[in-house]
Design a protein around this motif. Structure first.
Motif, mmCIF file in Angstrom:
data_model
loop_
_atom_site.group_PDB
_atom_site.id
_atom_site.type_symbol
_atom_site.label_atom_id
_atom_site.label_comp_id
_atom_site.label_asym_id
_atom_site.label_seq_id
_atom_site.Cartn_x
_atom_site.Cartn_y
_atom_site.Cartn_z
ATOM 1 N N LEU A 121 0.817 -1.218 0.000
ATOM 2 C CA LEU A 121 0.000 0.000 0.000
ATOM 3 C C LEU A 121 0.847 1.264 0.000
ATOM 4 C CD1 LEU A 121 -2.822 -1.014 2.539
ATOM 5 C CD2 LEU A 121 -3.016 -0.822 0.045
ATOM 6 N N THR A 122 2.024 1.172 0.607
ATOM 7 C CA THR A 122 2.879 2.363 0.668
ATOM 8 C C THR A 122 3.873 2.434 -0.486
ATOM 9 O OG1 THR A 122 4.309 1.157 2.221
ATOM 10 C CG2 THR A 122 2.710 2.693 3.155
ATOM 11 N N SER A 123 3.930 1.372 -1.300
ATOM 12 C CA SER A 123 4.849 1.386 -2.447
ATOM 13 C C SER A 123 4.245 2.144 -3.625
ATOM 14 C CB SER A 123 5.180 -0.048 -2.886
ATOM 15 O OG SER A 123 4.027 -0.674 -3.441
ATOM 16 N N ASN A 124 2.941 2.369 -3.571
ATOM 17 C CA ASN A 124 2.219 3.025 -4.645
ATOM 18 C C ASN A 124 1.035 3.759 -4.052
ATOM 19 O OD1 ASN A 124 2.310 3.208 -7.592
ATOM 20 N ND2 ASN A 124 2.882 1.033 -7.514
ATOM 21 N N LYS A 125 0.488 4.690 -4.813
ATOM 22 C CA LYS A 125 -0.733 5.343 -4.350
ATOM 23 C C LYS A 125 -1.921 4.652 -5.009
ATOM 24 C CE LYS A 125 -3.277 9.644 -3.900
ATOM 25 N NZ LYS A 125 -4.542 8.949 -4.182
ATOM 26 N N TYR A 126 -2.721 3.994 -4.203
ATOM 27 C CA TYR A 126 -3.903 3.299 -4.721
ATOM 28 C C TYR A 126 -5.161 4.036 -4.273
ATOM 29 C CZ TYR A 126 -0.651 -0.524 -5.605
ATOM 30 O OH TYR A 126 0.405 -1.290 -6.051
ATOM 31 N N ASP A 127 -6.071 4.221 -5.203
ATOM 32 C CA ASP A 127 -7.340 4.890 -4.889
ATOM 33 C C ASP A 127 -8.390 3.912 -4.383
ATOM 34 O OD1 ASP A 127 -6.782 7.708 -6.102
ATOM 35 O OD2 ASP A 127 -6.160 6.290 -7.659
ATOM 36 N N TYR A 128 -8.276 2.668 -4.851
ATOM 37 C CA TYR A 128 -9.261 1.640 -4.488
ATOM 38 C C TYR A 128 -8.535 0.338 -4.168
ATOM 39 C CZ TYR A 128 -12.040 5.073 -7.000
ATOM 40 O OH TYR A 128 -12.593 6.251 -7.434
ATOM 41 N N ALA A 129 -9.157 -0.466 -3.304
ATOM 42 C CA ALA A 129 -8.483 -1.715 -2.907
ATOM 43 C C ALA A 129 -9.490 -2.744 -2.418
ATOM 44 C CB ALA A 129 -7.464 -1.431 -1.799
ATOM 45 N N ILE A 130 -9.096 -3.993 -2.569
ATOM 46 C CA ILE A 130 -9.831 -5.102 -1.955
ATOM 47 C C ILE A 130 -8.820 -6.172 -1.551
ATOM 48 C CG2 ILE A 130 -10.235 -6.348 -4.139
ATOM 49 C CD1 ILE A 130 -12.948 -7.246 -3.010
ATOM 50 N N VAL A 131 -9.052 -6.760 -0.381
ATOM 51 C CA VAL A 131 -8.341 -7.974 0.024
ATOM 52 C C VAL A 131 -9.421 -9.050 0.085
ATOM 53 C CG1 VAL A 131 -6.908 -9.110 1.745
ATOM 54 C CG2 VAL A 131 -6.658 -6.653 1.357
ATOM 55 N N ALA A 132 -9.355 -10.007 -0.823
ATOM 56 C CA ALA A 132 -10.424 -10.992 -0.977
ATOM 57 C C ALA A 132 -10.044 -12.327 -0.344
ATOM 58 C CB ALA A 132 -10.737 -11.185 -2.460
ATOM 59 N N PHE A 133 -11.002 -12.908 0.365
ATOM 60 C CA PHE A 133 -10.795 -14.203 1.008
ATOM 61 C C PHE A 133 -11.841 -15.205 0.512
ATOM 62 C CE2 PHE A 133 -9.362 -11.039 4.143
ATOM 63 C CZ PHE A 133 -8.095 -11.507 4.451
ATOM 64 N N ASP A 134 -11.479 -16.491 0.537
ATOM 65 C CA ASP A 134 -12.484 -17.530 0.334
ATOM 66 C C ASP A 134 -13.408 -17.525 1.545
ATOM 67 O OD1 ASP A 134 -11.130 -18.243 -1.970
ATOM 68 O OD2 ASP A 134 -10.221 -20.051 -1.119
ATOM 69 N N HIS A 135 -14.679 -17.842 1.306
ATOM 70 C CA HIS A 135 -15.644 -17.857 2.413
ATOM 71 C C HIS A 135 -15.633 -19.199 3.134
ATOM 72 C CE1 HIS A 135 -19.527 -17.734 4.548
ATOM 73 N NE2 HIS A 135 -19.354 -16.434 4.543
ATOM 74 N N GLY A 136 -15.457 -20.260 2.382
ATOM 75 C CA GLY A 136 -15.439 -21.607 2.950
ATOM 76 C C GLY A 136 -15.240 -22.620 1.844
ATOM 77 N N LYS A 137 -15.297 -23.889 2.201
ATOM 78 C CA LYS A 137 -15.034 -24.932 1.207
ATOM 79 C C LYS A 137 -16.181 -25.084 0.219
ATOM 80 C CE LYS A 137 -11.665 -27.898 3.488
ATOM 81 N NZ LYS A 137 -11.358 -29.272 3.925
ATOM 82 N N ARG A 138 -17.430 -24.833 0.651
ATOM 83 C CA ARG A 138 -18.577 -25.019 -0.219
ATOM 84 C C ARG A 138 -18.801 -23.775 -1.066
ATOM 85 N NH1 ARG A 138 -19.113 -29.889 -1.098
ATOM 86 N NH2 ARG A 138 -21.163 -29.451 -1.985
ATOM 87 N N THR A 139 -18.809 -23.963 -2.383
ATOM 88 C CA THR A 139 -19.045 -22.856 -3.309
ATOM 89 C C THR A 139 -19.965 -23.352 -4.421
ATOM 90 O OG1 THR A 139 -17.234 -23.403 -4.835
ATOM 91 C CG2 THR A 139 -16.684 -22.028 -2.906
#
Length: 301
Positions: free
Chosen positions: A53-71
């Motif tokens: 985040l500090t290496s560049n200037k970002y206007d928007y961001a998301i950190v995405a995670f899996d919710h669980g094993k069932r999809t």
């Protein structure tokens, strides 16, 4: 990449947290000997994201995670990702704080029931691109290659959490069998993907899969011209036709989760330094504490 100055970052949280855990695996005996909860993955996870985040200037961001094993993919194909080892218990105990940490860093961390991190990132990239925002995607998952376009660049995590292989629209063909991003899912339909337990077409490997796609463009295109293929390949293609199309479907990232969302939902904010220092103090993360104090001065400028 776009000439537009607005820039977004998408981080595959699941990919990163595993990388952070195994990069610091040798620390685990220390926690066991002192009977304290492991924080090796949490420590490096927060450090890595703040560094990005500090290496560049970002206007928007998301950190995405899996919710669980069932999809929605496992609902279609029970064996999807079958055979993957369960998450180590030393990482499971760190998960709650890892998942809440993006908020402390001023970015949105999220997961959605029935979907994987890939689908959130694909949907995020689609929303950004619709608004002419370029996206840097950090992951070690090669499924993400299908998202490369004029605005999206993949930063494939190669070594630890610090060495990246940059894949963009200009170098894509040299990095991926002389194919295009649109052909990634067709390739997986034929060659399969052992990491996701996608079998593809038995007996057809990467070179032949790429060769067929260069000649006929897509999985559908190959079947339209199947009579032109050597007899042995025809037989394999016919025997595993349904499996090939199922694998292609399963490998395709879903991109329509955020069609009704506004850009502002993903706008970056100032980190909550008080909360970050509470975290470092709670777990005696002295190096991370001093790193955060150093970057705090950057935000004050």
């Amino acid at each position: 990449m776009s000439n537009n100055n607005r820039k977004a970052i998408a981080i595959d949280g699941n990919s990163l947290l595993y990388r952070c855990f195994y990069a610091t695996f040798k620390q685990l005996p220390y926690y066991a000997q002192h009977n304290i909860q492991p924080t090796n993955a949490l420590n490096l996870f927060v450090y890595s994201i703040l560094k990005l985040l500090t290496s560049n200037k970002y206007d928007y961001a998301i950190v995405a995670f899996d919710h669980g094993k069932r999809t929605f993919r496992t609902a279609k194909y029970d064996l999807y990702k079958d055979g993957r080892k369960p998450m180590p218990k030393e990482l499971v105990v760190q998960l709650p704080e890892i998942k809440m940490s993006p908020e402390l860093m001023g970015v949105l961390g999220m997961s959605l029931e029935n979907y994987e991190a890939d689908d959130l990132i694909g949907s995020f990239a689609k929303l950004m691109n619709k608004n002419n925002v370029s996206v840097e995607i950090y992951s070690s998952d090669r499924d993400m290659l299908q998202l490369v376009n004029e605005l999206n660049e993949i930063k494939l995590i190669k070594t630890g959490v610090s060495v990246f292989d940059d894949i963009n629209i200009d170098n894509f063909k040299t990095k991926f069998f002389e194919l295009t991003p649109n052909q990634v899912v067709d390739y997986k339909g034929i060659a399969g993907d052992s990491s996701d337990h996608l079998k593809g077409i038995a007996g057809i490997g990467p070179k032949t899969a790429a060769s067929l796609l260069k000649q006929y463009g897509s999985l559908e295109g190959i079947y339209d011209h199947i009579n032109e293929l050597p007899a042995k390949i025809q037989t394999k293609m016919n025997d595993y036709k349904q499996q090939a199309f199922d694998c292609k479907e399963l490998a395709t990232i879903y991109k329509d989760l955020f069609n009704e969302k506004e850009l502002d939902m993903f706008a970056t904010k100032l980190p909550n330094f008080d909360k970050l220092f509470e975290l470092t103090k709670k777990h005696n993360l002295n190096f991370l504490d001093s790193f955060i104090r150093n970057i705090q001065t950057l935000y004050k400028k």
